[in-house]
Design a protein around this motif. Structure first.
Motif, PDB file in Angstrom:
ATOM      1  N   ALA A   7      41.203  35.895  35.877  1.00  0.00           N
ATOM      2  CA  ALA A   7      40.710  35.839  37.250  1.00  0.00           C
ATOM      3  C   ALA A   7      39.610  34.793  37.378  1.00  0.00           C
ATOM      4  O   ALA A   7      39.568  34.022  38.345  1.00  0.00           O
ATOM      5  CB  ALA A   7      40.194  37.214  37.680  1.00  0.00           C
ATOM      6  N   VAL A  47      44.938  32.957  47.699  1.00  0.00           N
ATOM      7  CA  VAL A  47      44.069  32.652  46.559  1.00  0.00           C
ATOM      8  C   VAL A  47      42.774  32.019  47.058  1.00  0.00           C
ATOM      9  O   VAL A  47      41.681  32.329  46.571  1.00  0.00           O
ATOM     10  CB  VAL A  47      44.772  31.718  45.561  1.00  0.00           C
ATOM     11  N   TRP A  50      40.635  34.693  48.756  1.00  0.00           N
ATOM     12  CA  TRP A  50      40.162  35.572  47.669  1.00  0.00           C
ATOM     13  C   TRP A  50      39.050  34.894  46.884  1.00  0.00           C
ATOM     14  O   TRP A  50      38.022  35.502  46.575  1.00  0.00           O
ATOM     15  CB  TRP A  50      41.353  35.907  46.776  1.00  0.00           C
ATOM     16  N   ARG A  58      35.235  40.406  46.067  1.00  0.00           N
ATOM     17  CA  ARG A  58      36.558  39.952  45.619  1.00  0.00           C
ATOM     18  C   ARG A  58      37.226  40.995  44.743  1.00  0.00           C
ATOM     19  O   ARG A  58      38.442  41.212  44.827  1.00  0.00           O
ATOM     20  CB  ARG A  58      36.390  38.635  44.852  1.00  0.00           C
ATOM     21  N   ILE A  84      45.109  39.411  40.298  1.00  0.00           N
ATOM     22  CA  ILE A  84      44.574  39.625  41.653  1.00  0.00           C
ATOM     23  C   ILE A  84      44.980  40.976  42.239  1.00  0.00           C
ATOM     24  O   ILE A  84      44.570  41.309  43.351  1.00  0.00           O
ATOM     25  CB  ILE A  84      45.018  38.502  42.608  1.00  0.00           C
TER      26      ILE A  84
END
Length: 208
Positions: A7, A47, A50, A58, A84
């Motif tokens: 991540a 993305v 995020w 997040r 995610i």
């Protein structure tokens, strides 16, 4: 641990590629349960939203994405399910085994915020926005406590043009607008129009 590292790498890559700058125009990045909704022109849209959120927020925010795309291939699947924690939905009614709204409300009930795209599919037309699907209204009816925050994504469609494999480094922005909620007695048409107007208000004045 591996997913956490991945991540961090994904966030770092997205920021390096796009230099994304988050502009909180109508609200602050608060730890409030929300549904962030944006314009949709690239597979990387969620993305970027995020990535734009502070780390603590997040970690509690789950993008809603099409399983038909994100479960194709081991890398995509790993990013979507482990990195995610996307809420994966089947966009094809004929093959769908569960209602997408049920999947979203389950995530909300578990304490997550969401990232959604009311256009329902990538906008590859000359129109600034496609008509909104009813899903965002159904979600608001099911969970009226949610704040719906419009997010305008600028330039990502040029970073990842349709059909291209190698992204083009360009500066991008994500502009977060004022939160709104479903009003008592508000119709589907009125709510969708209000959401759409709020999102368009964040678009650059140079937009056609």
């Amino acid at each position: 641990m591996l997913a956490s590292i991945a991540a961090g790498l994904l966030v770092g890559f997205a920021r390096a590629l796009t230099g994304v700058r988050a502009i909180w125009k109508g609200c602050a990045p608060e730890d409030v349960q929300r549904a962030y909704y944006g314009n949709h022109s690239s597979h990387g849209d969620f993305v970027l939203i995020w990535t734009s959120l502070p780390r603590a927020i997040r970690r509690k925010t789950r993008p809603v994405a099409g399983s038909d795309y994100w479960l194709k291939g081991a890398l995509r699947s790993y990013i979507a399910t482990r990195v995610i924690a996307a809420v994966l939905v089947d966009r094809e009614a004929k093959t769908r085994e569960q209602d997408p709204i049920a999947a979203m409300t389950r995530a909300v009930d578990d304490g997550a915020s969401l990232i959604v795209f009311p256009e329902g599919t990538r906008n590859t037309t000359d129109a600034v926005l496609l008509p909104f699907k009813s899903g965002i209204y159904r979600l608001a009816v099911a969970r009226p406590q949610l704040e719906f925050v419009p997010v305008w994504i600028e330039n990502l469609n040029r970073v990842m043009p349709k059909g291209e494999i190698v992204p083009i480094p360009l500066l991008c922005t994500t502009t977060f607008g004022e939160p709104l909620r479903l009003a008592e007695g508000e119709t589907r048409e009125a709510f969708l129009e209000r959401c759409r107007t709020a999102l368009l208000a964040l678009a650059p004045q140079t937009a056609p």
